[in-house]
Design a protein around this motif. Structure first.
Motif, PDB file in Angstrom:
ATOM      1  N   ALA A   1       0.834  -1.208   0.000  1.00 27.08           N
ATOM      2  CA  ALA A   1       0.000   0.000   0.000  1.00 27.08           C
ATOM      3  C   ALA A   1       0.866   1.255   0.000  1.00 27.08           C
ATOM      4  O   ALA A   1       0.568   2.230  -0.705  1.00 27.08           O
ATOM      5  CB  ALA A   1      -0.941  -0.006   1.203  1.00 27.08           C
ATOM      6  N   ARG A   2       1.945   1.232   0.774  1.00 26.56           N
ATOM      7  CA  ARG A   2       2.849   2.391   0.785  1.00 26.56           C
ATOM      8  C   ARG A   2       3.516   2.586  -0.576  1.00 26.56           C
ATOM      9  O   ARG A   2       3.871   3.717  -0.943  1.00 26.56           O
ATOM     10  CB  ARG A   2       3.916   2.207   1.873  1.00 26.56           C
ATOM     11  CG  ARG A   2       3.397   2.367   3.295  1.00 26.56           C
ATOM     12  CD  ARG A   2       4.528   2.506   4.285  1.00 26.56           C
ATOM     13  NE  ARG A   2       5.323   1.286   4.395  1.00 26.56           N
ATOM     14  CZ  ARG A   2       5.100   0.316   5.272  1.00 26.56           C
ATOM     15  NH1 ARG A   2       4.091   0.436   6.139  1.00 26.56           N
ATOM     16  NH2 ARG A   2       5.859  -0.750   5.313  1.00 26.56           N
ATOM     17  N   GLY A   3       3.661   1.517  -1.322  1.00 26.12           N
ATOM     18  CA  GLY A   3       4.283   1.598  -2.634  1.00 26.12           C
ATOM     19  C   GLY A   3       3.330   1.978  -3.753  1.00 26.12           C
ATOM     20  O   GLY A   3       3.746   2.071  -4.915  1.00 26.12           O
ATOM     21  N   GLY A   4       2.047   2.145  -3.437  1.00 22.55           N
ATOM     22  CA  GLY A   4       1.091   2.594  -4.450  1.00 22.55           C
ATOM     23  C   GLY A   4       0.020   1.605  -4.832  1.00 22.55           C
ATOM     24  O   GLY A   4      -0.869   1.926  -5.627  1.00 22.55           O
ATOM     25  N   ASP A   5       0.079   0.381  -4.288  1.00 20.55           N
ATOM     26  CA  ASP A   5      -0.993  -0.568  -4.559  1.00 20.55           C
ATOM     27  C   ASP A   5      -2.258  -0.156  -3.820  1.00 20.55           C
ATOM     28  O   ASP A   5      -2.217   0.597  -2.842  1.00 20.55           O
ATOM     29  CB  ASP A   5      -0.593  -1.983  -4.121  1.00 20.55           C
ATOM     30  CG  ASP A   5       0.380  -2.641  -5.086  1.00 20.55           C
ATOM     31  OD1 ASP A   5       0.633  -2.070  -6.154  1.00 20.55           O
ATOM     32  OD2 ASP A   5       0.879  -3.733  -4.760  1.00 20.55           O
ATOM     33  N   SER A   6      -3.383  -0.669  -4.289  1.00 23.77           N
ATOM     34  CA  SER A   6      -4.672  -0.386  -3.670  1.00 23.77           C
ATOM     35  C   SER A   6      -5.060  -1.560  -2.761  1.00 23.77           C
ATOM     36  O   SER A   6      -4.790  -2.717  -3.089  1.00 23.77           O
ATOM     37  CB  SER A   6      -5.731  -0.184  -4.750  1.00 23.77           C
ATOM     38  OG  SER A   6      -6.986   0.120  -4.176  1.00 23.77           O
ATOM     39  N   VAL A   7      -5.673  -1.259  -1.628  1.00 29.93           N
ATOM     40  CA  VAL A   7      -6.165  -2.295  -0.716  1.00 29.93           C
ATOM     41  C   VAL A   7      -7.673  -2.151  -0.593  1.00 29.93           C
ATOM     42  O   VAL A   7      -8.171  -1.059  -0.292  1.00 29.93           O
ATOM     43  CB  VAL A   7      -5.510  -2.203   0.675  1.00 29.93           C
ATOM     44  CG1 VAL A   7      -6.026  -3.312   1.581  1.00 29.93           C
ATOM     45  CG2 VAL A   7      -3.989  -2.266   0.562  1.00 29.93           C
ATOM     46  N   LEU A   8      -8.384  -3.242  -0.843  1.00 33.37           N
ATOM     47  CA  LEU A   8      -9.836  -3.258  -0.700  1.00 33.37           C
ATOM     48  C   LEU A   8     -10.219  -4.251   0.381  1.00 33.37           C
ATOM     49  O   LEU A   8      -9.618  -5.337   0.485  1.00 33.37           O
ATOM     50  CB  LEU A   8     -10.518  -3.669  -2.009  1.00 33.37           C
ATOM     51  CG  LEU A   8     -10.672  -2.601  -3.106  1.00 33.37           C
ATOM     52  CD1 LEU A   8      -9.321  -2.320  -3.765  1.00 33.37           C
ATOM     53  CD2 LEU A   8     -11.671  -3.049  -4.155  1.00 33.37           C
ATOM     54  N   LEU A   9     -11.199  -3.881   1.183  1.00 38.58           N
ATOM     55  CA  LEU A   9     -11.733  -4.821   2.162  1.00 38.58           C
ATOM     56  C   LEU A   9     -12.405  -5.975   1.433  1.00 38.58           C
ATOM     57  O   LEU A   9     -13.241  -5.774   0.550  1.00 38.58           O
ATOM     58  CB  LEU A   9     -12.743  -4.111   3.070  1.00 38.58           C
ATOM     59  CG  LEU A   9     -13.467  -4.999   4.092  1.00 38.58           C
ATOM     60  CD1 LEU A   9     -12.486  -5.611   5.086  1.00 38.58           C
ATOM     61  CD2 LEU A   9     -14.536  -4.194   4.830  1.00 38.58           C
ATOM     62  N   HIS A  10     -12.035  -7.192   1.832  1.00 36.55           N
ATOM     63  CA  HIS A  10     -12.567  -8.394   1.177  1.00 36.55           C
ATOM     64  C   HIS A  10     -13.320  -9.251   2.190  1.00 36.55           C
ATOM     65  O   HIS A  10     -13.129 -10.461   2.277  1.00 36.55           O
ATOM     66  CB  HIS A  10     -11.405  -9.178   0.565  1.00 36.55           C
ATOM     67  CG  HIS A  10     -11.821 -10.287  -0.365  1.00 36.55           C
ATOM     68  ND1 HIS A  10     -12.716 -10.108  -1.399  1.00 36.55           N
ATOM     69  CD2 HIS A  10     -11.455 -11.591  -0.413  1.00 36.55           C
ATOM     70  CE1 HIS A  10     -12.870 -11.252  -2.044  1.00 36.55           C
ATOM     71  NE2 HIS A  10     -12.136 -12.176  -1.466  1.00 36.55           N
ATOM     72  N   GLY A  11     -14.166  -8.589   2.958  1.00 36.40           N
ATOM     73  CA  GLY A  11     -14.945  -9.300   3.963  1.00 36.40           C
ATOM     74  C   GLY A  11     -14.306  -9.225   5.336  1.00 36.40           C
ATOM     75  O   GLY A  11     -13.190  -8.735   5.517  1.00 36.40           O
TER      76      GLY A  11
END
Length: 227
Positions: free
Chosen positions: A51-61
């Motif tokens: 995430a710090r590197g630019g990826d996206s994090v989505l809640l998956h339940g």
């Protein structure tokens, strides 16, 4: 082009990191689908680093091991938000957001397990500050109401006998969507990466989309554009 990865565990983490490195070489970011009850450990630390590197994090339940009160029988535990009414979805989201805060992850996007989401869950997501929901057939901006239609292309069967067909289908679908100038959505589970043929097919799908003038993005960046 959106590439998402779910099912990350300590046992598959090295394969996930390898895939992420291959995507980095192609300048394609990753959208990580994160289950809230993962807890502290190498998986959560890796997700924070990505995430710090630019990826996206989505809640998956919140918790795929507990069967919801309301569920579609054939989907079972892994389709945690498929049929939940709004009040039950709210309770799970409250618990999930608390777990995300403890993990140090700021998340305002949601991708339901099995990509299936109920209307009650969509209502609860908007109430709890989520801005985006990615389901099987569309990406929904929960602020503006905009819906971008595009189906997730993934390996749906675990049968080794159909692996060649599934690989070909994934690559063909990615090429077709990219040629049309549409949104290319590729979804992988970490268990897919244990099969060399599936892993290579995923990378081939990424490559063919890039060759047809697609470019890598994340669900988070898509939300920013549509908002």
């Amino acid at each position: 082009m959106l590439v998402s990865l779910s099912g990350i565990t300590p046992r598959t983490l090295h394969r996930c990191a390898d895939l992420a490195a291959e995507l980095d070489r192609r300048k394609v970011p990753l959208s990580v689908l994160y289950t809230a009850r993962t807890g502290e450990g190498p998986v959560t630390e890796w997700v924070r680093t990505r995430a710090r590197g630019g990826d996206s994090v989505l809640l998956h339940g919140y918790d795929h091991t507990v069967t919801p009160t309301h569920r579609t029988v054939y989907l079972g535990k892994k389709a945690e938000f498929a049929t939940l009414p709004a009040h039950e979805a709210r309770l799970r989201l409250i618990a999930a957001k608390a777990a995300l805060d403890n993990a140090g992850l700021a998340v305002d996007g949601f991708a339901p397990p099995r990509w299936v989401v109920s209307q009650g869950t969509l209502q609860a997501l908007a109430e709890h500050g989520f801005r985006l929901c990615a389901d099987l057939g569309a990406v929904r901006d929960l602020v503006t109401g905009e819906v971008r239609r595009a189906r997730v292309q993934e390996f749906t069967s675990q049968s080794h006998r159909t692996e060649t067909v599934r690989c070909f289908t994934l690559v063909l679908a990615a090429a077709r969507a990219a040629r049309r100038g549409g949104l290319v959505r590729l979804g992988a589970d970490a268990t897919d990466l244990t099969r060399p043929g599936l892993r290579q097919a995923l990378l081939d799908a990424v490559d063919v989309a890039l060759e047809n003038r697609a470019f890598g993005a994340t669900y988070g960046s898509l939300r920013t554009v549509t908002a």
